[in-house]
Design a protein around this motif. Sequence first.
Motif, mmCIF file in Angstrom:
data_model
loop_
_atom_site.group_PDB
_atom_site.id
_atom_site.type_symbol
_atom_site.label_atom_id
_atom_site.label_comp_id
_atom_site.label_asym_id
_atom_site.label_seq_id
_atom_site.Cartn_x
_atom_site.Cartn_y
_atom_site.Cartn_z
ATOM 1 N N SER A 93 -21.240 -25.931 37.736
ATOM 2 C CA SER A 93 -21.507 -25.207 36.491
ATOM 3 C C SER A 93 -21.084 -23.746 36.566
ATOM 4 C CB SER A 93 -22.991 -25.302 36.139
ATOM 5 O OG SER A 93 -23.784 -24.743 37.172
ATOM 6 N N THR A 94 -21.035 -23.187 37.769
ATOM 7 C CA THR A 94 -20.646 -21.783 37.932
ATOM 8 C C THR A 94 -19.247 -21.614 38.518
ATOM 9 O OG1 THR A 94 -21.650 -21.698 40.144
ATOM 10 C CG2 THR A 94 -23.047 -21.111 38.255
ATOM 11 N N LEU A 95 -18.589 -22.730 38.814
ATOM 12 C CA LEU A 95 -17.281 -22.668 39.470
ATOM 13 C C LEU A 95 -16.269 -21.887 38.646
ATOM 14 C CD1 LEU A 95 -15.201 -23.515 41.610
ATOM 15 C CD2 LEU A 95 -14.857 -25.635 40.308
ATOM 16 N N MET A 96 -16.115 -22.200 37.355
ATOM 17 C CA MET A 96 -15.065 -21.595 36.555
ATOM 18 C C MET A 96 -15.287 -20.093 36.372
ATOM 19 S SD MET A 96 -13.150 -24.144 36.214
ATOM 20 C CE MET A 96 -11.911 -23.572 35.053
ATOM 21 N N ALA A 97 -16.545 -19.703 36.183
ATOM 22 C CA ALA A 97 -16.835 -18.279 36.023
ATOM 23 C C ALA A 97 -16.519 -17.510 37.302
ATOM 24 C CB ALA A 97 -18.296 -18.086 35.627
ATOM 25 N N LYS A 98 -16.936 -18.046 38.451
ATOM 26 C CA LYS A 98 -16.664 -17.397 39.725
ATOM 27 C C LYS A 98 -15.171 -17.395 40.035
ATOM 28 C CE LYS A 98 -21.015 -16.720 40.724
ATOM 29 N NZ LYS A 98 -21.592 -15.348 40.772
ATOM 30 N N LEU A 99 -14.509 -18.492 39.684
ATOM 31 C CA LEU A 99 -13.073 -18.586 39.935
ATOM 32 C C LEU A 99 -12.291 -17.605 39.057
ATOM 33 C CD1 LEU A 99 -10.989 -20.145 41.591
ATOM 34 C CD2 LEU A 99 -10.879 -21.846 39.770
ATOM 35 N N ALA A 100 -12.666 -17.487 37.797
ATOM 36 C CA ALA A 100 -11.997 -16.542 36.901
ATOM 37 C C ALA A 100 -12.195 -15.115 37.385
ATOM 38 C CB ALA A 100 -12.532 -16.709 35.482
ATOM 39 N N GLU A 101 -13.393 -14.818 37.881
ATOM 40 C CA GLU A 101 -13.667 -13.471 38.395
ATOM 41 C C GLU A 101 -12.821 -13.163 39.620
ATOM 42 O OE1 GLU A 101 -17.488 -10.901 40.119
ATOM 43 O OE2 GLU A 101 -17.783 -12.906 39.250
ATOM 44 N N SER A 102 -12.696 -14.133 40.513
ATOM 45 C CA SER A 102 -11.899 -13.917 41.733
ATOM 46 C C SER A 102 -10.419 -13.803 41.417
ATOM 47 C CB SER A 102 -12.147 -15.065 42.721
ATOM 48 O OG SER A 102 -13.505 -15.130 43.097
ATOM 49 N N LEU A 103 -9.917 -14.660 40.522
ATOM 50 C CA LEU A 103 -8.501 -14.617 40.166
ATOM 51 C C LEU A 103 -8.144 -13.347 39.398
ATOM 52 C CD1 LEU A 103 -7.803 -18.327 39.124
ATOM 53 C CD2 LEU A 103 -6.951 -17.140 41.151
ATOM 54 N N SER A 104 -9.088 -12.836 38.608
ATOM 55 C CA SER A 104 -8.826 -11.614 37.853
ATOM 56 C C SER A 104 -8.521 -10.447 38.782
ATOM 57 C CB SER A 104 -10.023 -11.276 36.960
ATOM 58 O OG SER A 104 -10.190 -12.250 35.952
ATOM 59 N N SER A 105 -9.216 -10.406 39.906
ATOM 60 C CA SER A 105 -8.979 -9.324 40.864
ATOM 61 C C SER A 105 -7.595 -9.415 41.492
ATOM 62 C CB SER A 105 -10.045 -9.353 41.950
ATOM 63 O OG SER A 105 -9.985 -10.570 42.693
ATOM 64 N N VAL A 106 -6.993 -10.591 41.443
ATOM 65 C CA VAL A 106 -5.666 -10.786 42.036
ATOM 66 C C VAL A 106 -4.559 -10.588 41.003
ATOM 67 C CG1 VAL A 106 -4.153 -12.439 43.201
ATOM 68 C CG2 VAL A 106 -6.588 -12.363 43.752
ATOM 69 N N PHE A 107 -4.771 -11.090 39.765
ATOM 70 C CA PHE A 107 -3.693 -11.121 38.778
ATOM 71 C C PHE A 107 -3.725 -9.983 37.761
ATOM 72 C CE2 PHE A 107 -3.576 -15.542 40.177
ATOM 73 C CZ PHE A 107 -2.224 -15.741 40.296
ATOM 74 N N ASP A 108 -4.892 -9.611 37.311
ATOM 75 C CA ASP A 108 -4.973 -8.663 36.196
ATOM 76 C C ASP A 108 -4.206 -7.375 36.487
ATOM 77 O OD1 ASP A 108 -6.467 -10.507 34.942
ATOM 78 O OD2 ASP A 108 -8.348 -9.374 34.925
ATOM 79 N N GLY A 109 -3.236 -7.079 35.611
ATOM 80 C CA GLY A 109 -2.456 -5.851 35.738
ATOM 81 C C GLY A 109 -1.426 -5.866 36.846
ATOM 82 N N SER A 110 -1.247 -7.005 37.533
ATOM 83 C CA SER A 110 -0.297 -7.058 38.642
ATOM 84 C C SER A 110 1.132 -7.138 38.121
ATOM 85 C CB SER A 110 -0.593 -8.259 39.549
ATOM 86 O OG SER A 110 -0.388 -9.468 38.841
ATOM 87 N N GLU A 111 2.087 -6.890 39.009
ATOM 88 C CA GLU A 111 3.501 -6.947 38.629
ATOM 89 C C GLU A 111 3.918 -8.370 38.284
ATOM 90 O OE1 GLU A 111 7.889 -5.726 40.477
ATOM 91 O OE2 GLU A 111 6.039 -5.292 41.572
#
Length: 208
Positions: A93-111
């Motif tokens: 139930s919390t997988l997608m929220a935690k996964l989106a948070e972790s991926l955001s730190s990698v992708f958001d604003g990246s080249e």
Amino acid sequence: HEMYFPVRYNSNNRTCPRRQQQSRRGVAYLFSLIMLALMASLSVTMLAGTNMNLSRNQHMKDSLSAQLSAESGLEFMRMSFTKLRMPDGTTNSTLMAKLAESLSSVFDGSENAGGQVLSSSGTVITVPQVTVGQTSFDCTITMLTPDSEGYPRCRLTSVGSCGLASRTVSLDMKMTGRAADAFNYAIASRGGIAVSGSATIDGMTSSA
């Protein structure tokens, strides 16, 4: 006595050289028109066949590039997943929220993401499109039901595009526990090793 016999000429049986020549010219002209029409029709057919072959070859090239782009996107995301560390106690139930948070730190604003940010709808995570030359890939992560052992699962889908062609590949993954990498290594020392408190050393020991 001289006798004269009247002679009657049939005008229809007369042969007119000028009329016969005109008739031949008319037949030759008609034959030339027929041949010209046939050649024109053949040329149009050959040109249409050539254009069709060129279009088919370009579509095959675009399809292959789209397939390679989709597989590259899948591998790119898989490598990104290996860098993630999900917090303890993560459930389906919390997988997608935690996964989106972790991926955001990698992708958001990246080249790679072109300055874009990923979006999440709760059950689907959409990764910004990545463009490489004339090809691009779009990735989504969709929540699945847990497996028979209760491990959270998700499906990674990559859609590669090139021109008018597109190809899709997907990979189902599940989250499992894994010990920290530091515990995969042995302890070596030139001298004696002293431990204190409740610490213990398990496994094979050697004084060599």
